[in-house]
Structure formats: structure tokens, C-alpha cells
Design a protein around this motif. Sequence first.
Motif, PDB file in Angstrom:
ATOM      1  N   LEU A  47       6.861  55.149   4.125  1.00 30.25           N
ATOM      2  CA  LEU A  47       7.836  54.066   4.276  1.00 30.25           C
ATOM      3  C   LEU A  47       8.701  54.268   5.513  1.00 30.25           C
ATOM      4  CD1 LEU A  47       8.992  53.708   0.562  1.00 30.25           C
ATOM      5  CD2 LEU A  47       7.548  52.096   1.834  1.00 30.25           C
ATOM      6  N   HIS A  48       9.231  55.461   5.674  1.00 32.99           N
ATOM      7  CA  HIS A  48      10.146  55.744   6.784  1.00 32.99           C
ATOM      8  C   HIS A  48       9.433  55.758   8.136  1.00 32.99           C
ATOM      9  CE1 HIS A  48      13.596  57.872   4.388  1.00 32.99           C
ATOM     10  NE2 HIS A  48      13.191  56.768   3.795  1.00 32.99           N
ATOM     11  N   GLU A  49       8.342  56.488   8.230  1.00 29.85           N
ATOM     12  CA  GLU A  49       7.712  56.760   9.516  1.00 29.85           C
ATOM     13  C   GLU A  49       6.738  55.680   9.986  1.00 29.85           C
ATOM     14  OE1 GLU A  49       8.867  59.237  11.289  1.00 29.85           O
ATOM     15  OE2 GLU A  49      10.145  59.854   9.618  1.00 29.85           O
ATOM     16  N   TYR A  50       6.092  54.995   9.064  1.00 26.27           N
ATOM     17  CA  TYR A  50       5.083  54.020   9.442  1.00 26.27           C
ATOM     18  C   TYR A  50       5.572  52.576   9.318  1.00 26.27           C
ATOM     19  CZ  TYR A  50       1.642  57.736   9.669  1.00 26.27           C
ATOM     20  OH  TYR A  50       0.959  58.870  10.020  1.00 26.27           O
ATOM     21  N   LEU A  51       6.500  52.318   8.413  1.00 25.95           N
ATOM     22  CA  LEU A  51       6.924  50.938   8.162  1.00 25.95           C
ATOM     23  C   LEU A  51       8.384  50.685   8.519  1.00 25.95           C
ATOM     24  CD1 LEU A  51       5.140  50.340   4.740  1.00 25.95           C
ATOM     25  CD2 LEU A  51       4.280  49.908   7.053  1.00 25.95           C
ATOM     26  N   ASP A  52       9.119  51.705   8.900  1.00 22.83           N
ATOM     27  CA  ASP A  52      10.541  51.597   9.240  1.00 22.83           C
ATOM     28  C   ASP A  52      11.360  51.038   8.070  1.00 22.83           C
ATOM     29  OD1 ASP A  52      12.640  52.140  10.987  1.00 22.83           O
ATOM     30  OD2 ASP A  52      12.637  50.113  11.812  1.00 22.83           O
ATOM     31  N   LEU A  53      10.948  51.342   6.861  1.00 24.78           N
ATOM     32  CA  LEU A  53      11.700  50.995   5.654  1.00 24.78           C
ATOM     33  C   LEU A  53      12.442  52.257   5.223  1.00 24.78           C
ATOM     34  CD1 LEU A  53       9.029  48.860   3.757  1.00 24.78           C
ATOM     35  CD2 LEU A  53      11.078  48.036   4.941  1.00 24.78           C
ATOM     36  N   THR A  54      13.672  52.390   5.658  1.00 32.88           N
ATOM     37  CA  THR A  54      14.419  53.635   5.479  1.00 32.88           C
ATOM     38  C   THR A  54      15.477  53.551   4.384  1.00 32.88           C
ATOM     39  OG1 THR A  54      15.936  52.985   7.240  1.00 32.88           O
ATOM     40  CG2 THR A  54      14.040  54.352   7.873  1.00 32.88           C
ATOM     41  N   GLY A  55      15.463  52.506   3.582  1.00 32.40           N
ATOM     42  CA  GLY A  55      16.454  52.357   2.522  1.00 32.40           C
ATOM     43  C   GLY A  55      16.323  53.398   1.429  1.00 32.40           C
ATOM     44  N   SER A  56      15.104  53.739   1.050  1.00 30.22           N
ATOM     45  CA  SER A  56      14.899  54.790   0.050  1.00 30.22           C
ATOM     46  C   SER A  56      15.322  56.102   0.681  1.00 30.22           C
ATOM     47  CB  SER A  56      13.435  54.857  -0.364  1.00 30.22           C
ATOM     48  OG  SER A  56      13.036  53.645  -0.962  1.00 30.22           O
ATOM     49  N   ARG A  57      16.051  56.898  -0.066  1.00 35.36           N
ATOM     50  CA  ARG A  57      16.627  58.130   0.480  1.00 35.36           C
ATOM     51  C   ARG A  57      15.890  59.367  -0.003  1.00 35.36           C
ATOM     52  NH1 ARG A  57      19.323  55.674   4.304  1.00 35.36           N
ATOM     53  NH2 ARG A  57      21.000  54.374   3.536  1.00 35.36           N
ATOM     54  N   LEU A  58      15.711  60.306   0.917  1.00 30.46           N
ATOM     55  CA  LEU A  58      15.182  61.605   0.552  1.00 30.46           C
ATOM     56  C   LEU A  58      16.373  62.477   0.198  1.00 30.46           C
ATOM     57  CD1 LEU A  58      12.858  63.587   0.243  1.00 30.46           C
ATOM     58  CD2 LEU A  58      13.153  64.171   2.659  1.00 30.46           C
ATOM     59  N   GLY A  59      16.545  62.713  -1.086  1.00 29.41           N
ATOM     60  CA  GLY A  59      17.665  63.529  -1.546  1.00 29.41           C
ATOM     61  C   GLY A  59      17.223  64.956  -1.758  1.00 29.41           C
ATOM     62  N   CYS A  60      16.718  65.237  -2.932  1.00 31.78           N
ATOM     63  CA  CYS A  60      16.359  66.612  -3.292  1.00 31.78           C
ATOM     64  C   CYS A  60      14.960  66.992  -2.825  1.00 31.78           C
ATOM     65  CB  CYS A  60      16.462  66.787  -4.804  1.00 31.78           C
ATOM     66  SG  CYS A  60      15.243  65.818  -5.734  1.00 31.78           S
ATOM     67  N   GLY A  61      14.089  66.014  -2.615  1.00 32.27           N
ATOM     68  CA  GLY A  61      12.722  66.304  -2.222  1.00 32.27           C
ATOM     69  C   GLY A  61      11.865  66.866  -3.340  1.00 32.27           C
ATOM     70  N   GLN A  62      12.400  66.863  -4.562  1.00 32.37           N
ATOM     71  CA  GLN A  62      11.680  67.411  -5.713  1.00 32.37           C
ATOM     72  C   GLN A  62      11.557  66.408  -6.853  1.00 32.37           C
ATOM     73  OE1 GLN A  62      13.912  70.913  -6.732  1.00 32.37           O
ATOM     74  NE2 GLN A  62      13.394  71.931  -4.828  1.00 32.37           N
ATOM     75  N   GLY A  63      11.994  65.177  -6.642  1.00 34.87           N
ATOM     76  CA  GLY A  63      11.887  64.151  -7.672  1.00 34.87           C
ATOM     77  C   GLY A  63      12.948  64.211  -8.748  1.00 34.87           C
ATOM     78  N   VAL A  64      13.993  64.979  -8.534  1.00 37.32           N
ATOM     79  CA  VAL A  64      15.028  65.148  -9.547  1.00 37.32           C
ATOM     80  C   VAL A  64      16.148  64.119  -9.401  1.00 37.32           C
ATOM     81  CG1 VAL A  64      16.748  66.735 -10.501  1.00 37.32           C
ATOM     82  CG2 VAL A  64      14.520  67.603  -9.779  1.00 37.32           C
ATOM     83  N   CYS A  65      16.631  63.902  -8.198  1.00 37.23           N
ATOM     84  CA  CYS A  65      17.819  63.054  -8.010  1.00 37.23           C
ATOM     85  C   CYS A  65      17.510  61.560  -8.099  1.00 37.23           C
ATOM     86  CB  CYS A  65      18.512  63.368  -6.690  1.00 37.23           C
ATOM     87  SG  CYS A  65      17.663  62.770  -5.211  1.00 37.23           S
ATOM     88  N   ARG A  66      16.296  61.176  -7.747  1.00 38.13           N
ATOM     89  CA  ARG A  66      15.812  59.797  -7.826  1.00 38.13           C
ATOM     90  C   ARG A  66      16.447  58.838  -6.823  1.00 38.13           C
ATOM     91  NH1 ARG A  66      12.664  58.768 -12.881  1.00 38.13           N
ATOM     92  NH2 ARG A  66      12.468  60.818 -13.803  1.00 38.13           N
ATOM     93  N   ALA A  67      17.026  59.349  -5.762  1.00 38.87           N
ATOM     94  CA  ALA A  67      17.514  58.490  -4.686  1.00 38.87           C
ATOM     95  C   ALA A  67      16.343  57.803  -3.990  1.00 38.87           C
ATOM     96  CB  ALA A  67      18.322  59.298  -3.675  1.00 38.87           C
ATOM     97  N   CYS A  68      15.152  58.349  -4.159  1.00 42.14           N
ATOM     98  CA  CYS A  68      13.961  57.894  -3.440  1.00 42.14           C
ATOM     99  C   CYS A  68      13.122  56.855  -4.183  1.00 42.14           C
ATOM    100  CB  CYS A  68      13.073  59.101  -3.147  1.00 42.14           C
ATOM    101  SG  CYS A  68      12.317  59.816  -4.640  1.00 42.14           S
TER     102      CYS A  68
END
Length: 183
Positions: free
Chosen positions: A32-53
Motif C-alpha cells: 500500500l505504502h510503496e506501490y500505491l501511495d496509500l499511506t493512511g494505514s499505519r505501521l505501529g508495532c509491526g507484529q499485528g498487536v496494535c492494529r493501527a495497520c
Amino acid sequence: MSMTIHPITMHINGKPVGPVPVPEGIMMIDFLHEYLDLTGSRLGCGQGVCRACVVILDKPDGTSEEVRSCITGAHFFEGKKVRTVEGHAQLNEKGEVVALSPIQQKFLEHYSFQCGYCTPGFVNAATVLLEKLKRQPVAKDRLDQAITDGLNDHICRCTGYVRYFEAVKEVALATPGLVKDGK
């Protein structure tokens, strides 16, 4: 060592995407971020715990669910329908926002966020919850628990939980057909 590239095709926010050649193991958030420039979803913990993504996966049966994009490969979404936080507002022909979704508007009115980092995940979680309530209305006396269950897995480090909860409850109560009287 060479990287294996596979094309990917899907629908994102109602529009066809692809085929786009991407590395085999790329995570959805990176796609989403690198190929489509859709940067609204956030990378928080990177482990699927926080769910910002989280993004919303729309299933063929008309239901939807949250999927953690930081731990789910982009190729999982091959041929599927996905919504990101960018897909909720109504846009004009120029791509400018003309109206926010009801949940986005109430989050603003309740100032449900402080830093806003977790907000995209909460918007998507609340959207999935409201869509579920359209299919399966909840009794008014069970609404609080339904909201808690729908948002409970999301982490907000600024402790905006009460405001998120109040905003979602206001939308649920104001939207006909989501809440029924009685048990």
C-alpha cells in the motif's frame, strides 16, 4: 540471490489495481505504502498487536473483516476487495474530500484522537462494526458491549478509548436499523 516477483491484482477502495509486479513476501502495508501511495494505514508495532495497520477485507458474501496489513502478505489479497482508510470519505472528480464518513465525522467532533496514529485502525474497526450491526442489529442494552468487542483489540497509546467509544456509540444510535429496543 534473486528475488521472486509475482504480479498481484485486486480491488482497493472500489477500483481495480494491477497487475502490479511485487516481491513474493511483501507485506500488504508495504505494498500500500510503496506501490500505491496509500499511506493512511499505519505501521505501529509491526507484529499485528496494535492494529493501527488494519485494512478491511470485503468478502463475497457481503460481510467484511479487519485484516492486519503488517503481518499479512500482499499476495493473500490476490483477487480480493480491500478498503483502506482512504476509501471512506466521499471525493469529487478532482479527488478532493467533499464529505467524511459518519464515523470519521464523529471522531472529529469527539476529538477521539490525540496523536492520531491509531485512528486509521479505529476508523476501519468502527466501520466493520457498523456494517455488522446493519446485518445483525443489536439490542440497545447490548450496544456498549458490542462496541467494546468491536474496538477492544485496538491499542491507543494516548488513551483515546472513551472518545472513540462515544463517537461510535453516537453513530450507532443515530443510524436507523443498527440498534433495536428490548432484548
